[in-house]
Design an enzyme around this catalytic site. Structure first.
Site, PDB file in Angstrom:
ATOM      1  CG  HIS A  22      39.637  88.275  64.546  1.00  0.00           C
ATOM      2  ND1 HIS A  22      39.083  89.352  65.200  1.00  0.00           N
ATOM      3  CD2 HIS A  22      40.852  88.684  64.103  1.00  0.00           C
ATOM      4  CE1 HIS A  22      39.926  90.354  65.162  1.00  0.00           C
ATOM      5  NE2 HIS A  22      41.009  89.985  64.505  1.00  0.00           N
ATOM      6  CB  CYS A 127      52.765 100.334  59.980  1.00  0.00           C
ATOM      7  SG  CYS A 127      50.997 100.230  60.376  1.00  0.00           S
ATOM      8  CB  CYS A 130      51.715  96.264  59.893  1.00  0.00           C
ATOM      9  SG  CYS A 130      50.587  96.843  58.635  1.00  0.00           S
ATOM     10  CG  HIS A 148      46.727  99.480  60.330  1.00  0.00           C
ATOM     11  ND1 HIS A 148      47.599  98.598  59.729  1.00  0.00           N
ATOM     12  CD2 HIS A 148      45.974  98.749  61.190  1.00  0.00           C
ATOM     13  CE1 HIS A 148      47.400  97.386  60.236  1.00  0.00           C
ATOM     14  NE2 HIS A 148      46.427  97.454  61.105  1.00  0.00           N
ATOM     15  CE  LYS A 301      42.583  93.263  57.779  1.00  0.00           C
ATOM     16  NZ  LYS A 301      43.730  93.466  58.632  1.00  0.00           N
ATOM     17  CE  LYS A 304      40.190  98.813  69.394  1.00  0.00           C
ATOM     18  NZ  LYS A 304      40.416  98.676  70.749  1.00  0.00           N
TER      19      LYS A 304
HETATM   20  N1  MSP Z   1      48.846  88.557  65.440  1.00  0.00           N
HETATM   21  C1  MSP Z   1      48.952  88.634  64.038  1.00  0.00           C
HETATM   22  C2  MSP Z   1      49.055  87.253  63.429  1.00  0.00           C
HETATM   23  C3  MSP Z   1      50.185  86.420  63.936  1.00  0.00           C
HETATM   24  S1  MSP Z   1      50.149  84.827  63.258  1.00  0.00           S
HETATM   25  C4  MSP Z   1      51.604  84.147  63.656  1.00  0.00           C
HETATM   26  C5  MSP Z   1      47.723  89.326  63.468  1.00  0.00           C
HETATM   27  N2  MSP Z   1      46.634  89.353  64.229  1.00  0.00           N
HETATM   28  S2  MSP Z   1      45.216  89.985  63.803  1.00  0.00           S
HETATM   29  O1  MSP Z   1      44.406  89.979  64.988  1.00  0.00           O
HETATM   30  O2  MSP Z   1      45.398  91.231  63.155  1.00  0.00           O
HETATM   31  O3  MSP Z   1      44.590  88.954  62.838  1.00  0.00           O
HETATM   32  C6  MSP Z   1      44.789  89.010  61.449  1.00  0.00           C
HETATM   33  C7  MSP Z   1      43.976  87.904  60.841  1.00  0.00           C
HETATM   34  O4  MSP Z   1      42.596  88.023  61.268  1.00  0.00           O
HETATM   35  C8  MSP Z   1      43.886  87.943  59.332  1.00  0.00           C
HETATM   36  O5  MSP Z   1      45.012  87.356  58.713  1.00  0.00           O
HETATM   37  C9  MSP Z   1      42.617  87.168  59.115  1.00  0.00           C
HETATM   38  O6  MSP Z   1      42.838  85.819  59.367  1.00  0.00           O
HETATM   39  C10 MSP Z   1      41.715  87.724  60.199  1.00  0.00           C
HETATM   40  N3  MSP Z   1      41.075  88.966  59.783  1.00  0.00           N
HETATM   41  C11 MSP Z   1      41.058  90.137  60.481  1.00  0.00           C
HETATM   42  N4  MSP Z   1      40.335  91.068  59.771  1.00  0.00           N
HETATM   43  C12 MSP Z   1      39.890  90.512  58.635  1.00  0.00           C
HETATM   44  C13 MSP Z   1      39.025  90.956  57.615  1.00  0.00           C
HETATM   45  N5  MSP Z   1      38.529  92.174  57.565  1.00  0.00           N
HETATM   46  N6  MSP Z   1      38.675  90.059  56.660  1.00  0.00           N
HETATM   47  C14 MSP Z   1      39.102  88.755  56.694  1.00  0.00           C
HETATM   48  N7  MSP Z   1      39.908  88.315  57.647  1.00  0.00           N
HETATM   49  C15 MSP Z   1      40.447  89.181  58.555  1.00  0.00           C
HETATM   50  O7  MSP Z   1      47.794  89.768  62.346  1.00  0.00           O
END
Ligand code: MSP
Length: 509
Positions: A22, A127, A130, A148, A301, A304
């Site tokens: 994030h 899932c 997701c 996941h 990837k 959490k």
């Molecule tokens: N809530 C949804 C997104 C909704 S947008 C309208 C979601 N949330 S999330 O907390 O899972 O965040 C996903 C995003 O966090 C990824 O698209 C990326 O921007 C960032 N990342 C989370 N883990 C990541 C990595 N391991 N590597 C790079 N970025 C990643 O999906």
């Protein structure tokens, strides 16, 4: 103000505290926004949190908190982290806010009224990680979700569906007419492939969840037995934060909207969202930018749910925010995956910042102190020829800008690193210590040209190294005038250096 620019991050789930992934996305956007501001743009930067859905309810239960208390807590943590990391977002949207809920309901009602939403039965592999149904093709060879590592659950229920199919041909044509819409290219191609597959299956998008299974969501305005599916709810944040439909912000910024995501959420952004926009008669965003993953220890990837997420806050505390930010931006090639290792971090920071840039600055300032009593020599344009980089700066700046525009920050920085390298080499060649011994008239112009070169590099590194830039400016009084994104107009300095200054880029061990 003219020249609006609008950039969004995904809104992050509040089922976990922010981790490296994030932080990376948000910093990437922050660098872009700082850069756009240097270009003179009126940049609006949105981030926020996604607070509805099964995942959040489960996380709240395992933290023994009410869902509201839980989302308040974690969303506060996200806001704190952004503040501590000096992220300059203009707004922070939460999907539980009234301003958001009313826009989601408005869009649902509009689509329902025009016949784009209907009730039907659905059975599929869901899932919960997701928060969406997966197709068999999207699962790995063991039938698990690849991100996941859990087997999706088979779910059968009545739900409302959005007529996704109706909009796919138009979206496909738009994409074919503009291959820059989704970048980098591999993701553009992936989306064209997914559209093709979806058209074959004829599937629409389920956009509701029965209240008997899930209460924590935005009620469907035309049927109280259902709440809105999280993705349909979440995607709308990009316009609810602009007060769609009548807000001034919507009219100003939406025509210049750019989204940044990682590849995990390509399908909702590359397919569901444009179809929703078309159905609601809203213009499509300008660009969807997609980056790769930071991989954890097991080469999966970082997340959490995989228990391999790394929280870099302690590290940032020890090495400094700027160095950390520089490392993330330089290390990952935009669009590809990267692994975060201590070794890579140490090497990169010592090499690029300490040995190259830091050394150049330290040597130059020390020579000015020693040979010129600390007086920064004035410009002498007639002597520009004595240093090669003077001619190369305009090429470097052109390349830098073209990479910056498309988030290719690592490449953009390569252009600046090359100049730093050349300046260091020119010191070895010119040997100012020898010029000083013979009172050579080239000494002062040479030192000034080094200072101009450093000013150039610091200026372009400002979006990455804001704090170091500020410190350098404090020491030297650097002021840069530039007709962005054109030629550097002028690099100005104070007349003299202070007695002492802080080493800007100490080595890390
Ligand atoms: N809530 C949804 C997104 C909704 S947008 C309208 C979601 N949330 S999330 O907390 O899972 O965040 C996903 C995003 O966090 C990824 O698209 C990326 O921007 C960032 N990342 C989370 N883990 C990541 C990595 N391991 N590597 C790079 N970025 C990643 O999906």
């Amino acid at each position: 103000m003219n020249n609006p620019y609008y950039l969004t991050t995904p809104i992050y789930y509040v089922n976990a505290k922010p981790h490296l992934g994030h932080i990376y996305t948000t910093m990437l956007c922050d660098v872009m926004v700082q850069y756009q501001k240097l270009l003179g743009k009126d940049a609006m930067f949105l981030t926020g949190v996604d607070e509805h859905g099964d995942k959040i309810v489960k996380a709240a239960a395992s933290a023994s908190l009410s869902v509201q208390d839980y989302v308040d807590l974690i969303s506060g943590e996200f806001q704190n982290v952004w503040k501590n990391l000096h992220i300059q977002n203009n707004d922070f949207i939460r999907t539980t806010e009234e301003r958001h809920k009313k826009v989601v309901q408005n869009i649902l009602q509009t689509l329902f009224d025009k016949g784009d939403i209907y009730l039907s039965q659905y059975e599929g592999y869901y899932c919960f990680g997701c928060e969406r149904y997966l197709t068999e093709k999207e699962m790995d060879s063991e039938g698990k979700c690849p991100d996941h590592q859990i087997e999706p659950e088979i779910i059968k229920e009545s739900n409302y569906f959005f007529k996704l199919q109706k909009y796919l041909p138009r979206w496909e044509t738009m994409l074919k007419n503009n291959s820059n819409l989704i970048q980098p290219d591999q993701y553009y191609k992936e989306i064209l492939g997914t559209i093709h597959e979806l058209m074959k299956t004829g599937e629409d998008l389920s956009i509701s969840r029965p209240v008997k299974r899930l209460q924590w969501g935005i009620p469907i305005p035309f049927d109280e037995q259902f709440v809105t599916y999280v993705w349909f709810d979440a995607l709308v944040n990009y316009i609810s934060a602009l007060d769609y439909p009548d807000g001034e912000k919507f009219h100003t910024y939406w025509p210049q909207a750019h989204h940044m995501i990682a590849k995990d959420i390509l399908k909702p952004h590359g397919i569901f969202w444009p179809a929703m926009l078309m159905a609601a008669d809203i213009e499509i965003f300008q660009n969807l930018y997609v980056h790769g993953y930071w991989l954890g220890l097991n080469d999966l990837k970082m997340s959490k749910s995989m228990q391999n997420a790394f929280n870099p806050l302690d590290l940032i505390h020890s090495i400094g925010l700027d160095s950390f930010r520089y490392f993330l931006m330089k290390e990952m090639t935009f669009g590809s995956d990267s692994k975060f290792t201590d070794e890579a971090l140490k090497n990169r920071l010592n090499q690029d910042l300490s040995n190259n840039l830091g050394n150049l600055i330290q040597r130059t300032l020390s020579m000015i102190k020693k040979y010129c009593n600390g007086n920064i020599p004035p410009k002498n344009p007639e002597m520009d020829y004595i240093i090669k980089p003077a001619n190369l700066l305009s090429d470097a700046s052109k390349n830098y800008h073209s990479c910056m525009q498309t988030f290719q920050f690592s490449k953009a920085l390569d252009n600046i690193l090359e100049i730093i390298d050349l300046l260091n080499k020119s010191i070895e060649e010119k040997k100012p210590w020898a010029l000083a011994k013979t009172n050579d008239p080239e000494l002062l112009p040479f030192l000034r040209l080094l200072m101009d070169g450093i000013g150039f590099c610091m200026h372009y590194m400002k979006p990455f190294l804001a704090e170091k830039f500020r410190l350098f400016t404090e020491i030297t009084g650097l002021t840069v005038r530039e007709n962005f994104p054109g030629k550097l107009q002028e690099i100005l300095y104070n007349e003299s250096l202070p007695e002492n200054w802080e080493i800007l880029f100490p080595r890390i061990d």
